[in-house]
Enzyme design. Sequence first.
Site, mmCIF file in Angstrom:
data_model
loop_
_atom_site.group_PDB
_atom_site.id
_atom_site.type_symbol
_atom_site.label_atom_id
_atom_site.label_comp_id
_atom_site.label_asym_id
_atom_site.label_seq_id
_atom_site.Cartn_x
_atom_site.Cartn_y
_atom_site.Cartn_z
ATOM 1 N N HIS A 40 43.223 92.250 74.297
ATOM 2 C CA HIS A 40 42.519 93.288 75.002
ATOM 3 C C HIS A 40 40.987 93.407 74.405
ATOM 4 O O HIS A 40 40.661 94.127 73.396
ATOM 5 C CB HIS A 40 43.172 94.607 74.260
ATOM 6 C CG HIS A 40 42.999 95.904 74.995
ATOM 7 N ND1 HIS A 40 42.159 95.927 76.287
ATOM 8 C CD2 HIS A 40 43.397 97.171 74.891
ATOM 9 C CE1 HIS A 40 42.099 97.229 76.715
ATOM 10 N NE2 HIS A 40 42.893 97.913 75.890
ATOM 11 N N ARG B 298 43.879 94.477 84.758
ATOM 12 C CA ARG B 298 44.929 94.878 83.706
ATOM 13 C C ARG B 298 46.583 94.389 84.234
ATOM 14 O O ARG B 298 46.957 94.970 85.008
ATOM 15 C CB ARG B 298 44.984 96.349 83.421
ATOM 16 C CG ARG B 298 45.746 96.939 82.337
ATOM 17 C CD ARG B 298 45.581 98.511 82.447
ATOM 18 N NE ARG B 298 46.232 98.995 81.381
ATOM 19 C CZ ARG B 298 45.778 99.277 79.952
ATOM 20 N NH1 ARG B 298 44.501 99.006 79.584
ATOM 21 N NH2 ARG B 298 46.624 100.212 79.112
ATOM 22 N N GLN C 162 38.615 96.631 74.435
ATOM 23 C CA GLN C 162 39.153 97.525 73.254
ATOM 24 C C GLN C 162 38.297 96.784 72.124
ATOM 25 O O GLN C 162 37.872 97.777 71.140
ATOM 26 C CB GLN C 162 40.497 97.627 73.011
ATOM 27 C CG GLN C 162 40.725 98.317 71.836
ATOM 28 C CD GLN C 162 40.439 99.868 71.903
ATOM 29 O OE1 GLN C 162 40.855 100.538 73.172
ATOM 30 N NE2 GLN C 162 39.597 100.610 71.065
ATOM 31 N N CYS D 175 43.528 102.639 69.035
ATOM 32 C CA CYS D 175 42.959 102.442 70.205
ATOM 33 C C CYS D 175 43.622 103.647 71.453
ATOM 34 O O CYS D 175 43.051 103.706 72.300
ATOM 35 C CB CYS D 175 43.368 101.241 70.657
ATOM 36 S SG CYS D 175 45.200 100.801 70.448
ATOM 37 N N ASP E 205 47.934 100.846 65.757
ATOM 38 C CA ASP E 205 48.366 101.008 67.311
ATOM 39 C C ASP E 205 49.815 101.328 67.367
ATOM 40 O O ASP E 205 50.443 101.303 66.294
ATOM 41 C CB ASP E 205 48.194 99.704 68.088
ATOM 42 C CG ASP E 205 48.490 99.758 69.418
ATOM 43 O OD1 ASP E 205 48.482 100.727 70.286
ATOM 44 O OD2 ASP E 205 48.484 98.722 70.134
ATOM 45 N N ARG F 27 34.232 102.881 74.656
ATOM 46 C CA ARG F 27 34.946 102.020 75.452
ATOM 47 C C ARG F 27 33.920 102.015 76.798
ATOM 48 O O ARG F 27 33.855 100.804 77.320
ATOM 49 C CB ARG F 27 36.399 102.589 75.889
ATOM 50 C CG ARG F 27 37.266 102.412 74.964
ATOM 51 C CD ARG F 27 37.876 100.899 74.807
ATOM 52 N NE ARG F 27 38.143 100.194 76.058
ATOM 53 C CZ ARG F 27 39.377 100.272 76.728
ATOM 54 N NH1 ARG F 27 40.433 100.699 76.027
ATOM 55 N NH2 ARG F 27 39.484 99.635 77.903
#
Length: 314
Positions: free
Chosen positions: A133, A101, A136, A265, A225, A293
């Site tokens: 991402h 990440r 996600q 998310c 988001d 997830r």
Amino acid sequence: MGSNARHVLDVDDLGPDGLEQVLALAELDPATVPRTLTDRGVALVFEKPSARTRNSSELATVALGGHPIYIQGAEVGIDTRETAEDVARTLACFHRVLCARVMDHHTLERMRDALDGAGVAVPVVNLLSDRAHPCQALADLLTLRHHFGPAVGERPVAYIGDANNVWRSLALAASMAGIPTRVASPAGYGPTADDVALVRSFGGDLLVTDDPAAAADGAAALYTDVWTSMGQEDERAARLAAFAGFTVDAALLGHAVPDAVVLHCLPAHRGEEISADVVDGPRSVVWQQATNRMHAMRGLLAWVTGGYDGPGAR
């Protein structure tokens, strides 16, 4: 030299067949998923902190028989203590998969290229970057499939807000899966021409607008988001002003179809990009998203380590 590793830096690295295979693995009973990581390590490098990504990645690794190692950015010091290339080569000495990440998407590309150049067959998986991402997006598709079933391809998804990394991966995944998408963003925060072309290259039906109501009209799912992501704190005031009128609230939800659902998310800023009554209301599926997830990550890790042997396996 090349390594034939199944790197996933964004969801389009899977291709339509790979996407379907990952989702198929994610939907299996956890007890029946091939334990492709038995007695193997998975490096989880986090330059940015996370709740859902860390927990889902660690538990997915354990479900496949592996041992997750959580590594904070300061512990490896990418491009301060060591280059991204040396970090990748070092971690590949110990681990079956390298997940990261990162602040800069190019870091992942450099890690991938270093391993491929050395012929090291350790896949690099993007846990989040400024560009993408994919983990996600996989959870988002799982959620939509579970909710709408075989008719998911007929149910448009409207994304309201900043056309950021989350939108990009979602739009690519939806396009590959045949799900129509819309995106509504204020001027200066919409998708680039290159992003639009890439999404449409997979045959996806994409509407780009600056009108949230137009995007939400007849949609089966509204997605949003945060308006100010981690690292953008200095832009907060400007973003709040720019995104006025883009809140996913009851009024906007009223433009969607009667059985529409709402996705986010997380983390959510109630009263900004989404109202409390919507994110906590009966049409919200955000907690199903969060749960997925873990299932999506289990499917992805199984796929990059060769766990899929069904139709279309390669």
